[in-house]
Structures are given as C-alpha cells and as structure tokens.
Design an enzyme around this catalytic site. Structure first.
Site, PDB file in Angstrom:
ATOM      1  N   GLY A 142       0.862  -1.314   0.023  1.00  0.00           N
ATOM      2  CA  GLY A 142       0.032   0.026  -0.044  1.00  0.00           C
ATOM      3  C   GLY A 142       0.860   1.315  -0.183  1.00  0.00           C
ATOM      4  O   GLY A 142       0.633   2.141  -0.456  1.00  0.00           O
ATOM      5  N   CYS A 143       1.810   1.237   0.768  1.00  0.00           N
ATOM      6  CA  CYS A 143       2.689   2.607   0.907  1.00  0.00           C
ATOM      7  C   CYS A 143       3.495   2.787  -0.615  1.00  0.00           C
ATOM      8  O   CYS A 143       3.943   3.801  -0.723  1.00  0.00           O
ATOM      9  CB  CYS A 143       3.894   2.561   1.983  1.00  0.00           C
ATOM     10  SG  CYS A 143       2.843   2.152   3.479  1.00  0.00           S
ATOM     11  N   THR A 144       3.931   1.837  -1.361  1.00  0.00           N
ATOM     12  CA  THR A 144       4.538   1.703  -2.496  1.00  0.00           C
ATOM     13  C   THR A 144       3.690   2.367  -3.620  1.00  0.00           C
ATOM     14  O   THR A 144       3.866   3.232  -4.349  1.00  0.00           O
ATOM     15  CB  THR A 144       5.095   0.220  -3.041  1.00  0.00           C
ATOM     16  OG1 THR A 144       6.023  -0.169  -1.809  1.00  0.00           O
ATOM     17  CG2 THR A 144       5.790   0.344  -4.454  1.00  0.00           C
TER      18      THR A 144
END
Length: 158
Positions: free
Chosen positions: A47-49
């Site tokens: 998700g952060c990527t």
C-alpha cells in the site's frame, strides 16, 4: 519533555525540524508554497509503495499547482534513500524514527496486524497552505483515488 502543540485545522503547523532525503525540513522551509505532508506506515510495503508511486506519477501536477509533496514514516533515512531510488521518488521523505512528527499530527494508532494489536502509523495526509496553516486532513484513508482527491483540494486553495 514539555507538552508539544498538535497540528490543528486553521492553525499554523507546530514547530519541528526533521531530517529528510533532501535535507532538513521545517515549517519555515515549506512556506511560500502549499504542501502535502503524507504519513505512511512503512517503506517497501504494497500500500505504501502504491501511494508513493501515485504521488510520484502526479508530482508535476502538484508542482504546477504550486504545491510540494513530503512523505513521512518512522523508517530510517537509509531505508528512505533505498525506497526513493527504487521508486524514483522526486520528493523528500522525512525520517521520523523518534515519532516526534507522528505525535504532533496524532497519527500513531493501535492496529490489527495478522490478528495482533500493534502500534503503527495510521495512513494520513495533511494539506498546508502557502502561509503554513493546516487547511485539510485525511485520516485512515484508502490508497486508490486518494492522490487525485488531494490534488483537487490543492487546486482549490491555489
């Protein structure tokens, strides 16, 4: 440690100095342009990527709207440098390993991870105007469509 003022809508950002992949960042260094400060849980996670890639892919649109983008997590500068290189991120990532900024923006929450309660960063984004005043926040957000929503808000204050 003395009580620190927390970020609040309609108020100037609380004072801070934080190391980033592009040098020290403070509210003073952000003045003159709007700024998006986005807090994310961890470098190199799915998700952060995706969120970082979305901000990267719309970075020129943010610049055109006179807005800078800054990512913030508890990861080290070394981790951030690797993440920045791997994802070709044009904006700085702040290392908040002591949770100073996380506390000022109240983004540390108890979360469920694989059935266990863990302390972590609640994915959150804050929009600051060119005078350093917090004008909007998104908390507990979902990644899909989020960057477009933030960009629309930026264009609304430009």
């Amino acid at each position: 440690m003395s009580a620190t003022r927390q970020a609040a809508i309609g108020k100037p950002l609380p004072s801070f100095k934080a190391p980033s992949t592009q040098g020290e960042i403070s509210p003073e260094s952000l003045r003159g342009k709007a700024a998006v400060l986005y807090f994310y849980p961890k470098d190199n996670t799915p998700g952060c990527t995706t969120e970082a890639q979305d901000f990267r892919d719309h970075y020129q649109d943010f610049l055109a709207a006179h807005c800078q983008v800054v990512g913030i997590s508890r990861d080290s500068l070394k981790s951030h440098a690797s993440f920045t290189e791997k994802q070709s991120l044009p904006f700085p990532l702040i290392s908040d390993d002591d949770e100073t900024l996380c506390s000022k923006f109240n983004v540390i929450k108890m979360k469920n991870m694989y059935g266990k309660q863990v302390r972590g960063i609640e994915r959150s984004t804050f929009l600051v105007d060119a005078n350093g005043v917090l004008v909007q926040e998104w908390r507990g957000l979902r990644v899909p469509g989020h960057v477009n929503e933030v960009l629309q808000a930026v264009r609304g204050i430009a």
